[in-house]
Scaffold this active site. Structure first.
Site, PDB file in Angstrom:
ATOM      1  N   TYR A  84      10.723   1.793  -2.048  1.00 44.39           N
ATOM      2  CA  TYR A  84      10.104   0.656  -1.359  1.00 44.39           C
ATOM      3  C   TYR A  84      11.084   0.091  -0.328  1.00 44.39           C
ATOM      4  O   TYR A  84      12.022  -0.643  -0.666  1.00 44.39           O
ATOM      5  CB  TYR A  84       9.678  -0.445  -2.347  1.00 44.39           C
ATOM      6  CG  TYR A  84       8.601  -0.021  -3.331  1.00 44.39           C
ATOM      7  CD1 TYR A  84       7.857   1.142  -3.151  1.00 44.39           C
ATOM      8  CD2 TYR A  84       8.313  -0.792  -4.456  1.00 44.39           C
ATOM      9  CE1 TYR A  84       6.875   1.524  -4.051  1.00 44.39           C
ATOM     10  CE2 TYR A  84       7.329  -0.420  -5.359  1.00 44.39           C
ATOM     11  CZ  TYR A  84       6.621   0.744  -5.151  1.00 44.39           C
ATOM     12  OH  TYR A  84       5.652   1.115  -6.051  1.00 44.39           O
ATOM     13  N   SER A 130      -2.019  -0.965  -8.007  1.00 42.41           N
ATOM     14  CA  SER A 130      -3.183  -1.334  -7.183  1.00 42.41           C
ATOM     15  C   SER A 130      -4.316  -1.924  -8.029  1.00 42.41           C
ATOM     16  O   SER A 130      -5.477  -1.549  -7.863  1.00 42.41           O
ATOM     17  CB  SER A 130      -3.707  -0.140  -6.376  1.00 42.41           C
ATOM     18  OG  SER A 130      -2.849   0.164  -5.305  1.00 42.41           O
TER      19      SER A 130
HETATM   20  N1  LIG Z   1       3.632   3.887  -9.072  1.00 41.52           N
HETATM   21  C1  LIG Z   1       3.063   4.015  -7.911  1.00 41.52           C
HETATM   22  O1  LIG Z   1       2.912   5.122  -7.376  1.00 41.52           O
HETATM   23  C2  LIG Z   1       2.605   2.782  -7.209  1.00 41.52           C
HETATM   24  C3  LIG Z   1       1.737   2.866  -6.113  1.00 41.52           C
HETATM   25  C4  LIG Z   1       1.303   1.682  -5.522  1.00 41.52           C
HETATM   26  C5  LIG Z   1       1.725   0.449  -6.013  1.00 41.52           C
HETATM   27  N2  LIG Z   1       2.603   0.407  -7.069  1.00 41.52           N
HETATM   28  C6  LIG Z   1       3.052  -0.896  -7.632  1.00 41.52           C
HETATM   29  O2  LIG Z   1       1.913  -1.684  -7.925  1.00 41.52           O
HETATM   30  C7  LIG Z   1       2.001  -2.953  -7.279  1.00 41.52           C
HETATM   31  C8  LIG Z   1       0.603  -3.441  -6.907  1.00 41.52           C
HETATM   32  O3  LIG Z   1      -0.146  -2.445  -6.234  1.00 41.52           O
HETATM   33  P1  LIG Z   1      -0.535  -2.556  -4.678  1.00 41.52           P
HETATM   34  O4  LIG Z   1       0.483  -3.342  -3.980  1.00 41.52           O
HETATM   35  O5  LIG Z   1      -0.817  -1.160  -4.240  1.00 41.52           O
HETATM   36  O6  LIG Z   1      -1.934  -3.267  -4.646  1.00 41.52           O
HETATM   37  P2  LIG Z   1      -2.651  -4.560  -5.269  1.00 41.52           P
HETATM   38  O7  LIG Z   1      -1.781  -5.265  -6.214  1.00 41.52           O
HETATM   39  O8  LIG Z   1      -3.958  -4.056  -5.723  1.00 41.52           O
HETATM   40  O9  LIG Z   1      -2.905  -5.455  -3.947  1.00 41.52           O
HETATM   41  C9  LIG Z   1      -1.881  -6.192  -3.377  1.00 41.52           C
HETATM   42  C10 LIG Z   1      -2.320  -6.847  -2.070  1.00 41.52           C
HETATM   43  O10 LIG Z   1      -3.521  -7.573  -2.281  1.00 41.52           O
HETATM   44  C11 LIG Z   1      -3.456  -8.826  -1.583  1.00 41.52           C
HETATM   45  N3  LIG Z   1      -3.486  -9.868  -2.619  1.00 41.52           N
HETATM   46  C12 LIG Z   1      -2.763  -9.937  -3.770  1.00 41.52           C
HETATM   47  N4  LIG Z   1      -3.065 -11.026  -4.472  1.00 41.52           N
HETATM   48  C13 LIG Z   1      -4.012 -11.677  -3.776  1.00 41.52           C
HETATM   49  C14 LIG Z   1      -4.736 -12.866  -3.986  1.00 41.52           C
HETATM   50  N5  LIG Z   1      -4.574 -13.600  -5.089  1.00 41.52           N
HETATM   51  N6  LIG Z   1      -5.651 -13.261  -3.044  1.00 41.52           N
HETATM   52  C15 LIG Z   1      -5.848 -12.524  -1.941  1.00 41.52           C
HETATM   53  N7  LIG Z   1      -5.177 -11.377  -1.672  1.00 41.52           N
HETATM   54  C16 LIG Z   1      -4.277 -10.955  -2.594  1.00 41.52           C
HETATM   55  C17 LIG Z   1      -2.151  -8.838  -0.787  1.00 41.52           C
HETATM   56  O11 LIG Z   1      -2.327  -8.267   0.512  1.00 41.52           O
HETATM   57  P3  LIG Z   1      -2.928  -9.056   1.774  1.00 41.52           P
HETATM   58  O12 LIG Z   1      -2.626 -10.505   1.577  1.00 41.52           O
HETATM   59  O13 LIG Z   1      -2.255  -8.457   2.955  1.00 41.52           O
HETATM   60  O14 LIG Z   1      -4.399  -8.727   1.746  1.00 41.52           O
HETATM   61  C18 LIG Z   1      -1.311  -7.863  -1.581  1.00 41.52           C
HETATM   62  O15 LIG Z   1      -0.333  -7.243  -0.771  1.00 41.52           O
HETATM   63  C19 LIG Z   1       2.947  -2.706  -6.088  1.00 41.52           C
HETATM   64  O16 LIG Z   1       3.566  -3.878  -5.632  1.00 41.52           O
HETATM   65  C20 LIG Z   1       3.929  -1.731  -6.703  1.00 41.52           C
HETATM   66  O17 LIG Z   1       4.905  -2.427  -7.453  1.00 41.52           O
HETATM   67  C21 LIG Z   1       3.019   1.551  -7.667  1.00 41.52           C
END
Ligand SMILES: NC(=O)c1ccc[n+]([C@@H]2O[C@H](COP(=O)([O-])OP(=O)(O)OC[C@H]3O[C@@H](n4cnc5c(N)ncnc54)[C@H](OP(=O)(O)O)[C@@H]3O)[C@@H](O)[C@H]2O)c1
Length: 315
Positions: free
Chosen positions: A57, A201
């Protein structure tokens, strides 16, 4: 905040964790250091004690920033930090060196949960070689628990069989109301093995929060630019579910995102780690804990989303 045991480990983590990919400075656009600090501070205040990051990251930036903030807030030793080593660094000598660098960036003496981010797809390193290095790190006190990410059950089992003394405690996989592929093979395996499913996600990258609509879908400049979920064709499908989440959420005084996370929490094996860019988002996400959808509402969401089809062939 409610807490869950991470696999069969001795760690108790908040059932809503915190994803720190948003602090990478590249994939999600810039989150300023002060804003990141306020966000982590809010998370801690609300009982979050589980933070996920990774070496890739922002090429270490997320680890570095998270480490710095937690140290500044005096929370380094009170929280559980999970980081990940990418599939390109799984040769014995690379594992050792990458770990040293992670520890330095995180300002920790030991990594609480060290996850293999994805299998060694390109370099063909035998999993037994990687797991030997991982086990030595545990023996040396540099890693407390070993986890996986994006490992299919057969490979996860091979990884487990390569370990002499230790149990793998978790597999981090994509899981949300719209993307439920893990339910068929992965979840049954994890259940049998007593491993946690750390859900990445969990908000479908924000699609489930309801703030993006088919009418105002931005042309994203971040990691979402190429995500099929945000292709208008798929997003229309997703929107159907968001509306249902909204309708159900109104009964509980909850937002669609909170309902989506609560739907995941019904399974005691699952620990979602939503990413947050500011204190408001973290506060909303934490509001997914501490209440329970009725059986009927959970079932309505489950049934409606089982007919969703995300088309990944778009060109
Ligand atoms: N192991 C893996 O391969 C892998 C892959 C992906 C992610 N991850 C981990 O999983 C975590 C979460 O997954 P992700 O980042 O892909 O997606 P997510 O948690 O599904 O979505 C995060 C995004 O949603 C929006 N958001 C979050 N909370 C919100 C709220 N309360 N109200 C409105 N918008 C909100 C924000 O973007 P906006 O404000 O720009 O809309 C935020 O950047 C990552 O941070 C990482 O640590 C791991």
């Amino acid at each position: 905040m409610r807490y869950r045991r991470l696999g069969r480990s001795g760690l108790r983590v908040s059932e809503v964790g915190f994803g720190a990919w948003q602090f990478s400075g590249d994939a999600w656009g810039e989150v300023r250091a002060e804003e990141a600090e306020r966000t982590v501070e809010k998370a801690l205040e609300l009982g979050v004690n589980f933070f996920d990051t990774a070496q890739v990251y922002g090429r270490g930036r997320s680890e570095e920033l998270l480490g710095e903030i937690l140290r500044k807030l005096g929370a380094t030793d009170e929280v559980v930090i999970a980081t990940k080593i990418p599939g390109e660094r799984l040769a014995y000598h690379d594992v050792k060196r990458a770990t040293e660098l992670s520890l330095r960036r995180l300002r920790k003496d030991a990594i609480d949960l060290y996850q293999i981010h994805w299998p060694s797809i390109w370099n063909h390193v035998p999993i037994s070689e990687t797991m030997k290095a991982m086990e030595e790190l545990v023996e040396a006190g540099l890693v407390r628990y070993i986890g996986l990410s994006n490992f299919p059950p057969c490979l996860a089992e091979q990884a487990q069989q390569s370990l002499k003394k230790h149990e793998i405690v978790s597999n981090q996989l994509r899981y949300n109301v719209l993307e439920r592929e893990v339910e068929k093979e992965y979840l049954p395996y994890l259940r049998e093995r007593g491993m946690s499913l750390i859900a990445w996600s969990p908000l479908a990258k924000g699609a489930l929060t309801g703030k993006y609509t088919p009418e105002n879908l931005p042309s994203f400049q971040d990691v979402r630019a190429n995500d099929p979920l945000f292709h208008p064709e798929n997003f229309r499908e997703a929107w159907r579910i968001v509306q249902l989440l909204k309708e159900i959420g109104e009964k509980y005084g909850k937002t669609p995102g909170q309902v989506a996370l609560n739907w995941l929490l019904r399974d005691p094996l699952v620990i979602p780690i939503p990413g947050a860019k500011n204190p408001r988002q973290v506060e909303e996400n934490v509001g997914a804990s501490g209440w329970t959808l009725s059986e009927e509402d959970w079932r309505r969401i489950t049934e409606a989303s089982s007919t969703i089809r995300i088309n990944r062939v778009l060109w």
